[in-house]
Design an enzyme around this catalytic site. Structure first.
Site, mmCIF file in Angstrom:
data_model
loop_
_atom_site.group_PDB
_atom_site.id
_atom_site.type_symbol
_atom_site.label_atom_id
_atom_site.label_comp_id
_atom_site.label_asym_id
_atom_site.label_seq_id
_atom_site.Cartn_x
_atom_site.Cartn_y
_atom_site.Cartn_z
ATOM 1 N N GLY A 68 42.568 42.231 51.742
ATOM 2 C CA GLY A 68 42.894 40.921 52.292
ATOM 3 C C GLY A 68 43.629 40.081 51.265
ATOM 4 C CB CYS A 74 36.157 30.139 45.161
ATOM 5 S SG CYS A 74 35.746 29.549 46.810
ATOM 6 C CB ILE A 82 40.303 38.168 47.745
ATOM 7 C CG1 ILE A 82 39.846 36.767 48.136
ATOM 8 C CG2 ILE A 82 39.659 38.560 46.415
ATOM 9 C CD1 ILE A 82 38.349 36.621 48.289
#
Length: 300
Positions: A17, A131, A19
């Site tokens: 994806g 994150c 990331i």
């Protein structure tokens, strides 16, 4: 005496994806790492096509593809989802591979590079929390080293366009893991984490707001602690900036924004940039440690 650089460590990326593809780009810039395989679950996925265009070998059978590759990888980055990570760890553990977990699974040892980065060299499974955790924990840890906070609240806001399916599936885990990390690294029990996915256009830059009840806080020392922690984060995530730092009585408010480097992801996707930058830094530190081990064996 300068130690000679050995061959780059072989790494694989589980997950294709947003990331995963940004990870590939960062890995390819590193002299310590070589991306040997990018694995997804759909052979038609755009991410796998992008990885192939970047010169990477690709496969589409998930963890089975990785295990069928032959030689075990030195490092595997897990950019899938929290539910799948436990299986990935169970199947990779016998090979001695360092597993860097970018999901909020809480299976591995939680690591934030500027706080306890050296711990990554002692554990086979390293968890990068979230994150929001990567953006907030260094600041909150710095404050907790000098003061004794009574309450901490972390509000993360990310553009909806920067949040993929796996993250959306893991929102509960994201919140719980971020809260757990803040408690672990500050010693504060009363912690709340909130996540906002913003549909705004143009997309909002990734930001984290931290509200802290901090008895004895004074503006000048708090600002100095925050500035020092932020400067350390910028050594590997240069888009990290403190946009607000105020002290009113015992109420401290800190806001941080993270802009991505803009390689394969847009600048507003700082949520991806900061956790991927932390992951690659840990992998590079591991590579350096392996060089030291090899040099020591040669000298003995």
């Amino acid at each position: 005496m300068q130690m000679p650089r050995r061959e780059p460590l072989s790494v694989a990326v589980l997950g294709a994806g947003l990331i995963g593809i940004d990870l590939v780009t960062k890995i390819q810039r590193s002299p310590s790492l070589r991306c040997g395989l990018v694995v997804g679950r759909n052979s038609e996925a755009r991410g796998l096509r992008q990885a192939a265009n970047l010169g990477c070998a690709i496969a589409a059978e998930g963890i089975d593809s990785l295990l069928a590759h032959g030689d075990p990888f030195d490092i595997v980055f897990d950019a899938t989802n929290a539910m799948a990570h436990a299986e990935h760890w169970a199947r990779l553990r016998p090979f001695g591979t360092l597993l860097v977990d970018l999901t909020p699974s809480r299976v591995g040892h939680m690591v934030v590079p500027t706080v306890n980065g050296a711990d990554a060299l002692k554990h086979g499974n390293v968890n990068l929390i979230s994150c929001g955790g990567q953006a907030s924990v260094p600041i909150l840890h710095a404050l907790a080293q000098r003061y004794t906070p009574d309450y901490i609240e972390v509000v993360t806001t990310a553009a909806s366009l920067s949040v993929g399916r796996a993250t959306r599936l893991n929102l509960d885990e994201y919140i719980e893991t971020t809260q757990d990390a803040v408690r672990t690294f500050t010693g504060v029990r009363d912690v709340k984490s909130i996540v906002n996915l913003s549909p705004a256009r143009p997309p909002t830059t990734f930001r984290v707001a931290m509200s802290v009840v901090l008895p004895g806080a004074a503006s000048e020392p708090v600002s100095a602690l925050v500035a020092t922690a932020a400067e350390e984060i910028r050594t590997y995530a240069p888009g990290y900036e403190i946009t607000a730092c105020t002290v009113t009585d015992e109420q401290v408010f800190i806001a941080a924004e993270v802009a991505a480097a803009g390689d394969r992801i847009p600048r507003y996707a700082g949520n991806l940039d900061i956790i991927n930058s932390a992951a690659v830094l840990i992998a590079e530190q591991y590579a350096t440690s392996q060089d030291l081990v090899g040099a020591t064996k040669e000298l003995s």
